[in-house]
Scaffold this motif. Structure first.
Motif, PDB file in Angstrom:
ATOM      1  N   ILE A 125      41.177  -7.863  -9.100  1.00 19.60           N
ATOM      2  CA  ILE A 125      41.882  -8.493 -10.219  1.00 19.60           C
ATOM      3  C   ILE A 125      41.186  -9.745 -10.715  1.00 19.60           C
ATOM      4  CG2 ILE A 125      44.087  -7.522  -9.486  1.00 19.60           C
ATOM      5  CD1 ILE A 125      44.861 -10.283  -8.436  1.00 19.60           C
ATOM      6  N   VAL A 126      40.086 -10.156 -10.045  1.00 16.16           N
ATOM      7  CA  VAL A 126      39.338 -11.334 -10.508  1.00 16.16           C
ATOM      8  C   VAL A 126      37.880 -11.003 -10.814  1.00 16.16           C
ATOM      9  CG1 VAL A 126      40.814 -13.090  -9.477  1.00 16.16           C
ATOM     10  CG2 VAL A 126      39.029 -12.036  -8.083  1.00 16.16           C
ATOM     11  N   ASN A 154      38.786  -9.993 -15.751  1.00 18.64           N
ATOM     12  CA  ASN A 154      40.151  -9.677 -15.344  1.00 18.64           C
ATOM     13  C   ASN A 154      41.037 -10.909 -15.162  1.00 18.64           C
ATOM     14  OD1 ASN A 154      40.036  -6.913 -15.450  1.00 18.64           O
ATOM     15  ND2 ASN A 154      39.622  -6.622 -13.271  1.00 18.64           N
ATOM     16  N   THR A 155      40.444 -12.091 -15.024  1.00 16.38           N
ATOM     17  CA  THR A 155      41.272 -13.292 -14.915  1.00 16.38           C
ATOM     18  C   THR A 155      41.834 -13.707 -16.270  1.00 16.38           C
ATOM     19  OG1 THR A 155      39.452 -14.889 -15.256  1.00 16.38           O
ATOM     20  CG2 THR A 155      39.845 -14.104 -13.005  1.00 16.38           C
ATOM     21  N   ALA A 156      41.338 -13.099 -17.356  1.00 17.21           N
ATOM     22  CA  ALA A 156      41.732 -13.521 -18.700  1.00 17.21           C
ATOM     23  C   ALA A 156      42.507 -12.447 -19.446  1.00 17.21           C
ATOM     24  CB  ALA A 156      40.489 -13.919 -19.510  1.00 17.21           C
ATOM     25  N   GLN A 224      30.941  -8.056 -10.012  1.00 11.86           N
ATOM     26  CA  GLN A 224      31.626  -8.957  -9.084  1.00 11.86           C
ATOM     27  C   GLN A 224      31.465 -10.393  -9.574  1.00 11.86           C
ATOM     28  OE1 GLN A 224      30.315 -10.086  -4.795  1.00 11.86           O
ATOM     29  NE2 GLN A 224      31.545  -8.214  -4.584  1.00 11.86           N
ATOM     30  N   ALA A 225      32.576 -11.112  -9.688  1.00  8.09           N
ATOM     31  CA  ALA A 225      32.566 -12.438 -10.299  1.00  8.09           C
ATOM     32  C   ALA A 225      32.565 -13.557  -9.255  1.00  8.09           C
ATOM     33  CB  ALA A 225      33.776 -12.600 -11.213  1.00  8.09           C
ATOM     34  N   ASP A 226      31.925 -14.654  -9.615  1.00 15.41           N
ATOM     35  CA  ASP A 226      32.013 -15.920  -8.879  1.00 15.41           C
ATOM     36  C   ASP A 226      32.262 -16.994  -9.932  1.00 15.41           C
ATOM     37  OD1 ASP A 226      31.775 -18.193  -7.362  1.00 15.41           O
ATOM     38  OD2 ASP A 226      29.665 -17.898  -6.821  1.00 15.41           O
ATOM     39  N   HIS A 227      33.526 -17.196 -10.277  1.00 10.03           N
ATOM     40  CA  HIS A 227      33.875 -18.015 -11.441  1.00 10.03           C
ATOM     41  C   HIS A 227      33.442 -19.463 -11.338  1.00 10.03           C
ATOM     42  CE1 HIS A 227      36.489 -14.508 -12.159  1.00 10.03           C
ATOM     43  NE2 HIS A 227      36.407 -14.856 -13.423  1.00 10.03           N
TER      44      HIS A 227
END
Length: 297
Positions: A125-126, A154-156, A224-227
Motif C-alpha cells: 500500500i506504500v 499508492n500513498t497518494a 518498491q518505494a523509499d519515500h
C-alpha cells in the motif's frame, strides 16, 4: 449525525478525513452520515450489485490473454445461467479511523480475473504501480479512465484503491528496438470500494456523495518505494507490523516513519543511524533492543 470540517482534493487523494474545507475564505461545516451506518449501507449496495451481475470470465481462460478486457453485465438474458460476481469475489477488511478516533471496518471486495506472473513483485500500500484502469459507479456510469498506463504512488490514492491494488501481481515486460515496451502476463481484475474507502460524503464532478466505486485494472509493473530516501523501503517502516505503515510515527511529529527523514526525532537523519557498519542489521549502539534509528536516547 456527526459534524466534521473536511477538505477533499480531486480523484486520487492522500487522506479521506482531513480538515479545513473553505469557500470564499470562510470555513464551512459539512454534515456527514454516521461512518458505521454508511459502511453497512455501502456493503448492502455492493452485495446486491455482486449478486445481480457477472463478467466475461470465459474470456479469461486459456493462454494469450493480454488483449482481454473485463466486461461486467447483468445476470439476465444470455447471462442468466452464469455465475454471479458474489460467488467469484474475495474480500478484505480495511479499517478507517474517524476524526473521533473510532476505527470503522469496511469490506473491500476484489476479483482477480487473471493473476500476474510476478507474484514476488506485488505492490504494497506504500509502493508505486504502473497500470491502466477504468472507474465506474454501481449504475454503470463511468467517471474516469486511463487507457494508457500511468504511474500511481499508492500513498497518494484513495484508501480503497491502494488496498485493492496489492492483490494483483504485475507481469513481464520487454523493450523493443524502437524503445517501446511490451507487457505480458500481467494482473487483471476488479475492486469494489465502499464510499468510506473512497470519497465518503464529498461529491466529485461525476461521483455523487456516498458512492461505492468499481475499478477495472490492468497491473503491468510495480516499483518498491523509499519515500524519505533513508535506505529503508517504505513498506518495512511498519514498526508495529500491522500491515499499515501509515500509522507508524515513532517520534509523534505527525509524519509517518516512511515519509520522515528523522524517525525518532533525535536530530540525526535515519539514513545516518540505520546501518552504519553495513552488516545488514539495524545498529543498536546501546544494546537496549531498540534500533538507533528508532531510539531517541
Amino acid at each position: 449525525m456527526k459534524f466534521v470540517k473536511i477538505f477533499f482534493p480531486l480523484l486520487f487523494v492522500f487522506s479521506l478525513f482531513v480538515t479545513a474545507c473553505k469557500s470564499d475564505d470562510t470555513e464551512e461545516e459539512v454534515e456527514l452520515n454516521d461512518f458505521s451506518e454508511q459502511a453497512e449501507t455501502d456493503d448492502e449496495l455492493i452485495s446486491a450489485y455482486l449478486q445481480s451481475h457477472t463478467y466475461n470470465y470465459e474470456d479469461f481462460q486459456g493462454q494469450n490473454l493480454d488483449n482481454s478486457v473485463i466486461v461486467i453485465d447483468t445476470l439476465a438474458g444470455d447471462n442468466a445461467a452464469k455465475t454471479p460476481l458474489i460467488d467469484l469475489v474475495s474480500f478484505t477488511e480495511v479499517n478507517v479511523t474517524t476524526p473521533e478516533g473510532e476505527d470503522i471496518s469496511h469490506k473491500l471486495y476484489y476479483l482477480v480475473a487473471r493473476q500476474g506472473v510476478r507474484e514476488e513483485d506485488r505492490a504494497t500500500i506504500v509502493d508505486s504501480v504502473y497500470l491502466s484502469y477504468r472507474g465506474s459507479l454501481l449504475d454503470g456510469s463511468e467517471f474516469d479512465e486511463s487507457v494508457f498506463p500511468v504511474w500511481f504512488d499508492n500513498t497518494a490514492v484513495i484508501t480503497g484503491f491502494r488496498h485493492g491494488v496489492q492483490f494483483f501481481a504485475p507481469g513481464n515486460f520487454s523493450q523493443n528496438t524502437n524503445g517501446s515496451i511490451d507487457f505480458s502476463d500481467y494482473g487483471q481484475g476488479l475492486i469494489f470500494i465502499p464510499s468510506g474507502l473512497g470519497y465518503f460524503g464529498n461529491a466529485q464532478a461525476s461521483i455523487p456523495a456516498y458512492s461505492p466505486l468499481i475499478f477495472s485494472l490492468n497491473v503491468y509493473t510495480t516499483n518498491q518505494a523509499d519515500h524519505d530516501g533513508d535506505g529503508i523501503p517504505s513498506y518495512l517502516e511498519d514498526v508495529d507490523g500491522d500491515g499499515n505503515p501509515f500509522n507508524d510515527d515513532t517520534d509523534g511529529d505527525g509524519i509517518a516513519n516512511f515519509a520522515d527523514f528523522d524517525d525518532d526525532g533525535d536530530g540525526v537523519f535515519t539514513v545516518n543511524e540505520y546501518d552504519q557498519d553495513e552488516d545488514g542489521v539495524p545498529d543498536d549502539t546501546d544494546a537496549d533492543g531498540i534500533p538507533d534509528y528508532l531510539d531517541n536516547e
